[in-house]
Motif scaffolding. Structure first.
Motif, PDB file in Angstrom:
ATOM      1  N   ALA A  13      51.111 -15.923 -47.783  1.00 36.86           N
ATOM      2  CA  ALA A  13      50.783 -18.013 -47.666  1.00 36.86           C
ATOM      3  C   ALA A  13      49.176 -17.602 -48.119  1.00 36.86           C
ATOM      4  O   ALA A  13      48.944 -17.767 -48.605  1.00 36.86           O
ATOM      5  N   TRP A  14      48.738 -16.043 -47.427  1.00 33.87           N
ATOM      6  CA  TRP A  14      47.175 -16.010 -47.499  1.00 33.87           C
ATOM      7  C   TRP A  14      47.220 -15.710 -48.715  1.00 33.87           C
ATOM      8  O   TRP A  14      45.478 -16.095 -48.645  1.00 33.87           O
ATOM      9  N   LEU A  15      47.012 -14.697 -49.305  1.00 31.99           N
ATOM     10  CA  LEU A  15      47.196 -14.139 -50.279  1.00 31.99           C
ATOM     11  C   LEU A  15      46.617 -15.766 -51.074  1.00 31.99           C
ATOM     12  O   LEU A  15      46.219 -15.487 -52.413  1.00 31.99           O
ATOM     13  N   LEU A  16      48.113 -16.687 -51.474  1.00 36.95           N
ATOM     14  CA  LEU A  16      48.100 -17.278 -52.320  1.00 36.95           C
ATOM     15  C   LEU A  16      47.699 -18.535 -52.335  1.00 36.95           C
ATOM     16  O   LEU A  16      46.616 -19.111 -53.043  1.00 36.95           O
ATOM     17  N   LEU A  17      47.204 -19.135 -51.194  1.00 35.05           N
ATOM     18  CA  LEU A  17      45.981 -20.236 -50.232  1.00 35.05           C
ATOM     19  C   LEU A  17      44.810 -19.933 -50.238  1.00 35.05           C
ATOM     20  O   LEU A  17      43.672 -20.534 -51.129  1.00 35.05           O
ATOM     21  N   SER A  18      44.062 -18.262 -50.485  1.00 28.48           N
ATOM     22  CA  SER A  18      42.323 -18.080 -50.655  1.00 28.48           C
ATOM     23  C   SER A  18      42.431 -17.852 -52.411  1.00 28.48           C
ATOM     24  O   SER A  18      41.162 -18.236 -52.549  1.00 28.48           O
TER      25      SER A  18
END
Length: 306
Positions: free
Chosen positions: A88-93
């Motif tokens: 989620a962190w990689l995708l949203l950032s």
């Protein structure tokens, strides 16, 4: 100076050098992501960089002599941590930097310690103190400065800011989950499996568009390699190494310095605006992050000389 003292001095100097390298590597990631997603679809960019990170991390972990065997009962906690802390962190950032400037995205992303404190209240039983509440208030003011500027300047809902707040929340949840969970594994092995579980759903979502990718510039290729093999692998390995060798306050300074490098490098390399809005918001957010640093324990009185 004795040989032992000289060795310790060189060790401290090397640790500080690695600390500076870590801050630069993580800070420069933000303009690098902006360059990559300008030519590569977000899902494909994160899928490719994550696969590179997984392969590199497996090699590094095995070369360091760590086993990748997962104890019974640790699969589910690892999967949850991987989905939030990585996926989620990689995708949203990455989505965030397509909607707002890379410098602003870095600032918002590193409000993570403030959200981690909030989540730590129910999950870890963290104490609510005036100091931490002040940090939350400072972070809110900084974010409102950015949100208000987006609304007044562009007349639109600040979707990019909200996406990056979501990224910071996922990062914070993964961090708190990591703190409360005993995996019974070496840290390097835990990070490797988190990368696997975080990358897997991104790769699956990207499969329909991967065969249709068009040729891109060498800058976009370099930025993708940088994100996957240097920022993720070197960054994570170096941070874990530094945590063991530097005081917690020193290693925690990366939370302050990385967004500063991200903001400055985005202005220098990409020509992004660095006006009073960004400076004022940065001051409030840096102050908020500072309240999340662990405080030095009081030193016991020195024993009387005899």
């Amino acid at each position: 100076m004795s040989v032992t003292a000289l060795t310790e001095e060189r060790g401290r100097a090397f640790s500080l050098f690695m600390f500076v390298m870590l801050v630069l590597v993580w800070g420069l990631l933000w303009p690098a992501m902006k360059v990559a997603v300008a030519e590569i679809p977000v899902l494909s960019f994160r899928a490719i960089s994550s696969v590179l990170a997984v392969i590199s991390m497996v090699i590094v972990t095995r070369a360091a002599g760590y086993s990748l065997k997962v104890p019974r009962g640790s699969w589910r906690p690892l999967m949850i941590a991987g989905i939030f802390n990585v996926g989620a962190w990689l995708l949203l950032s990455a989505i965030g930097v397509t909607l707002i400037g890379a410098g602003r995205a870095a600032l918002i992303a590193y409000t993570m310690p403030v959200w981690a404190f909030l989540l730590g209240i129910p999950m870890l039983g963290e104490r609510v103190t005036r100091w931490r509440l002040a940090g939350l208030a400072l972070a809110m003011i900084g974010l409102l400065v950015l949100i208000g500027d987006d609304i007044t300047s562009f007349g639109e809902t600040p979707v990019g800011v909200l996406v990056m707040i979501g990224a910071a929340w996922c990062f914070a949840f993964g961090t708190v989950w990591q703190k409360r969970t005993d995996y019974g594994m070496p840290h390097m092995s835990v990070i490797t499996w988190q990368l696997v579980f975080g990358a897997a759903p991104i790769v699956v979502m990207a499969l329909p568009e991967l065969p249709h990718l068009k040729p891109v510039s060498w800058q976009a290729v370099g930025a993708t390699l940088y994100a996957g093999m240097i920022a993720q692998v070197f960054g994570v390995a170096t941070y874990l190494w530094l945590v063991k060798r530097l005081p917690v306050k020193t290693s925690s300074l990366s939370m302050l310095l990385v967004p500063l490098v991200g903001l400055g490098s985005a202005a220098l390399l990409l020509g992004e605006r660095l006006g009073w809005t960004e400076i004022v918001a940065a001051l409030f957010i840096f102050a908020a992050i500072g309240t999340a640093f662990p405080k030095d324990a009081p030193q016991p009185p020195a024993a009387p000389r005899r």
